[in-house]
Design an enzyme around this catalytic site. Structure first.
Site, PDB file in Angstrom:
ATOM      1  N   ASP A  63       0.421  -1.065   0.422  1.00  0.00           N
ATOM      2  CA  ASP A  63      -0.140  -0.336   0.046  1.00  0.00           C
ATOM      3  C   ASP A  63       0.841   0.845  -0.313  1.00  0.00           C
ATOM      4  O   ASP A  63       1.530   1.616   0.823  1.00  0.00           O
ATOM      5  CB  ASP A  63      -1.027   0.181   1.256  1.00  0.00           C
ATOM      6  N   SER A  67      -6.238   4.507  -0.338  1.00  0.00           N
ATOM      7  CA  SER A  67      -6.294   2.720   0.342  1.00  0.00           C
ATOM      8  C   SER A  67      -7.441   2.398  -0.097  1.00  0.00           C
ATOM      9  O   SER A  67      -7.530   1.151  -0.445  1.00  0.00           O
ATOM     10  CB  SER A  67      -5.657   2.852   1.334  1.00  0.00           C
TER      11      SER A  67
END
Length: 85
Positions: free
Chosen positions: A12, A57
């Site tokens: 991420d 995210s």
């Protein structure tokens, strides 16, 4: 034998710029050594949410889990707020 498990690692926020910086650091300190990640890397993916070129995210996780794009700050729902299940 067939594999029993598959491990999918998603970095991420880890994009090409992060990898380039890590390689530059390793090359400056360890005399041209590859990253351990390089042996495992099999591909990359470029994402974009519906409302921004930079995906957060929540929208990224929705794309992976539901197979559709949504807006930033939306997780598990379509652009209109309906669940993606």
């Amino acid at each position: 034998p067939r594999p029993v498990n598959v491990v999918l690692m998603l970095g991420d926020g880890f994009g090409p710029a992060s990898a380039t910086l890590a390689r530059a650091f390793v090359n400056a300190t360890r005399l041209r050594q590859e990253l351990h990640l390089d042996a495992w890397l099999r591909g990359t993916l470029r994402t974009g949410s519906l409302d921004s070129r930079v995906t957060d995210s929540a929208a990224g996780a929705t794309a992976y889990s539901c197979g559709l794009r949504t807006q930033n700050n939306f997780v598990g729902v379509q652009w209109d707020g309906r669940p993606c299940a």
